[in-house]
Design an enzyme around this catalytic site. Structure first.
Site, mmCIF file in Angstrom:
data_model
loop_
_atom_site.group_PDB
_atom_site.id
_atom_site.type_symbol
_atom_site.label_atom_id
_atom_site.label_comp_id
_atom_site.label_asym_id
_atom_site.label_seq_id
_atom_site.Cartn_x
_atom_site.Cartn_y
_atom_site.Cartn_z
ATOM 1 C CB SER A 134 -0.919 0.028 1.221
ATOM 2 O OG SER A 134 -1.681 1.229 1.224
ATOM 3 C CE LYS A 188 -2.777 -2.551 -0.555
ATOM 4 N NZ LYS A 188 -3.725 -2.358 -1.647
ATOM 5 C CG HIS A 191 -4.927 -0.866 3.714
ATOM 6 N ND1 HIS A 191 -5.124 -0.335 2.444
ATOM 7 C CD2 HIS A 191 -4.115 -0.004 4.354
ATOM 8 C CE1 HIS A 191 -4.457 0.793 2.336
ATOM 9 N NE2 HIS A 191 -3.831 1.019 3.479
ATOM 10 C CG ASN A 192 -7.084 -1.610 -0.730
ATOM 11 O OD1 ASN A 192 -6.117 -1.388 -0.016
ATOM 12 N ND2 ASN A 192 -6.963 -1.751 -2.033
ATOM 13 C CD GLU A 195 -7.375 3.317 -0.148
ATOM 14 O OE1 GLU A 195 -7.607 3.528 -1.358
ATOM 15 O OE2 GLU A 195 -6.409 2.643 0.252
#
Length: 484
Positions: A134, A188, A191-192, A195
């Site tokens: 990232s 990940k 995480h996105n 986001e």
């Protein structure tokens, strides 16, 4: 064409598009790394060599030459488009690599694809690592946050290499061995998803201030700049101020006013929501952020609905108070987004047998990545104090945050509804918070309805067992041995 036949490189990168070339440049700039590079089209490799002569790359024109240039255990990071392209590169590398070598997929792969690939590659004796990276193009070049999965054996070789290029916060590189097979890409993905929620919340805050107070984008830019000096300090708040400050050279208007208001998506937010549904984890803030992008990208529906009735707008009387309320609502809602994201990580780890250390994940998200923010330190501390924390929002620090912001949060959600300004993530985050704290939920009625039309049974609060009411009979209750 340069020759690269001697095994001199300790790391290789396949794929010389912007992310791959930037990552290769980052690797080459760190002491101890010698970097082999390869692209299916050598022309792109040559372009990287021409544009960055300072980087001492070992270029290869074939997979065989690429493999020959790597010292053992050969280690290569794939930076190509997810999907069939990734599978094609993996197949090609397994033909020229040997048992003990390491193939790393640094793209945004769906974690279940990574699980499948790791299992298949493992049968050849080669290690396969799915690594979430990232930070975008800048992070790849200057220092990203890296979330590798894979085996402990692969981490022994790969760890020092990734630590050399990762972002550093308080002397610690923003990389950790997340867990086996698909764990890295799973984290990940979450995480996105966070986001998505974070970006939508910031968008809602901007929209509320602009429509509620009439302030210009430039004026709101200054507000976000000020917010970035306090507890909301984060990369996304920082770049929001920059975007709102930008003036379009062609029209002289604020750039944000000439950008088409239809948000795109590359799928990781959708994957987060789909996976959370499969795991039975409510990630309502992330889901509403995904849906908000979907609504924005339906111009025909929006045009048809433009004439639908709405409330009469009333000007905000206390402008400064309203803006401060939006700031507090943003902070509270961000806490919920992270809390829901970590709930999904906990559930995924349990489902797939991963030993994911939540505090370590928060720690490596402090730098390099898109959602880096000041309060990630507090998440690390929360899990250090209580590794078995049931929900992040129940940690003392975050409970205090919500206690001090909830009044403003509720007022902002109510004001948005009264003004007809959509604030789906603010509202859904508040509803989730109130659902958690409710002593009783209407789920009891839902379960009664399910039992009525489908004999799905229910449990009671006052005794053990599973029960069914004979709704089409005399409506007596029976104990069921089959919970359907």
């Amino acid at each position: 064409m340069a020759e690269a036949t001697q095994a001199q490189a300790n790391i290789g990168v396949v794929g010389m598009a912007v992310m791959g070339s930037n990552l290769a440049r980052n690797l080459a700039s760190r002491e101890g790394n010698t970097v082999a590079i390869f692209n299916r089209s050598y022309e792109k490799t040559q372009t990287v060599l021409d544009e960055h002569p300072e980087a001492e790359f070992l270029p290869a024109s074939s997979y065989e030459e690429f493999a020959a240039s790597l010292s053992k255990p050969r280690t290569a990071i794939i930076m190509v488009q997810a999907g069939r392209g990734t599978d094609a590169v993996i197949d090609a590398l397994t033909e020229v690599f040997e048992p003990g070598d390491i193939i790393v997929d640094g793209g945004n792969a769906l974690f279940t694809d990574t699980i499948r690939r790791e299992k298949a590659v493992r049968e050849t004796g080669i290690n396969f690592v799915g690594a979430g990276i990232s930070g975008g193009e800048e992070g790849a070049l200057l220092g990203p946050s890296i979330m590798p999965g894979g085996s402990a054996e692969a981490w022994e070789t790969l760890g020092p290499i990734l630590k050399s290029i990762a972002a550093v916060v308080d002397g610690e590189p923003c990389v950790t061995h997340v867990g086996t097979d698909g764990a890295g890409h799973f984290v990940k993905m979450i995480h996105n998803g966070i986001e998505y929620a974070d970006m939508q919340l910031i968008g809602e805050a901007y929209d509320l201030i602009r429509r509620g107070t009439g302030k210009t984008p430039a004026e709101i830019s200054e507000i976000f700049t000020e917010w970035n000096k306090g507890e909301l300090e984060s990369y996304l708040i920082e770049i929001t101020a920059e975007v709102l400050r930008q003036v379009d050279a062609k029209t002289g208007k604020p750039l944000v006013d000439v950008i088409l208001d239809q948000a795109g998506s590359k799928g990781t937010g959708v994957w987060t929501v789909q996976t959370a549904l499969d795991l039975g984890i409510p990630v309502s803030g992330i889901a509403e952020a995904v849906f908000a992008r979907s609504v924005s990208s339906k111009p025909a529906q929006r045009a048809a609905a433009a004439a639908l009735p709405g409330p009469t707008a009333n000007p905000v009387e206390d402008v400064d108070g309203f803006i401060e309320g939006v700031r507090q609502a943003l902070y509270a809602s961000k806490v919920i987004a992270y809390s829901q994201g970590f709930d999904a990580i906990v559930a995924g780890a349990e489902q797939y047998g991963w030993d994911i250390k939540k505090g370590e994940i928060a720690k490596i998200w402090r730098g390099g990545c898109i959602i880096r923010a000041r309060f990630l330190n507090r998440i690390t501390e929360a899990y250090a104090e209580n590794p078995g924390l049931v929900s992040l929002v129940t940690a003392p620090f975050f409970t205090d945050v919500v206690a001090t912001t909830q009044e403003a949060w509720r007022n902002v959600v109510a004001d948005a509804a009264h003004a007809g300004i959509p604030a789906p993530v603010f509202a859904s985050s508040l509803a989730y918070y109130d659902s958690l704290r409710a002593d009783r939920l209407p789920a009891a009625l839902t379960q009664g309805q399910r039992d009525f039309f489908g004999a799905h049974t229910y449990k009671r609060v006052d005794m053990d067992g599973t029960f069914h009411t004979l709704w089409s009979g005399d409506r007596t209750e029976i104990e069921s041995v089959d919970s359907h």
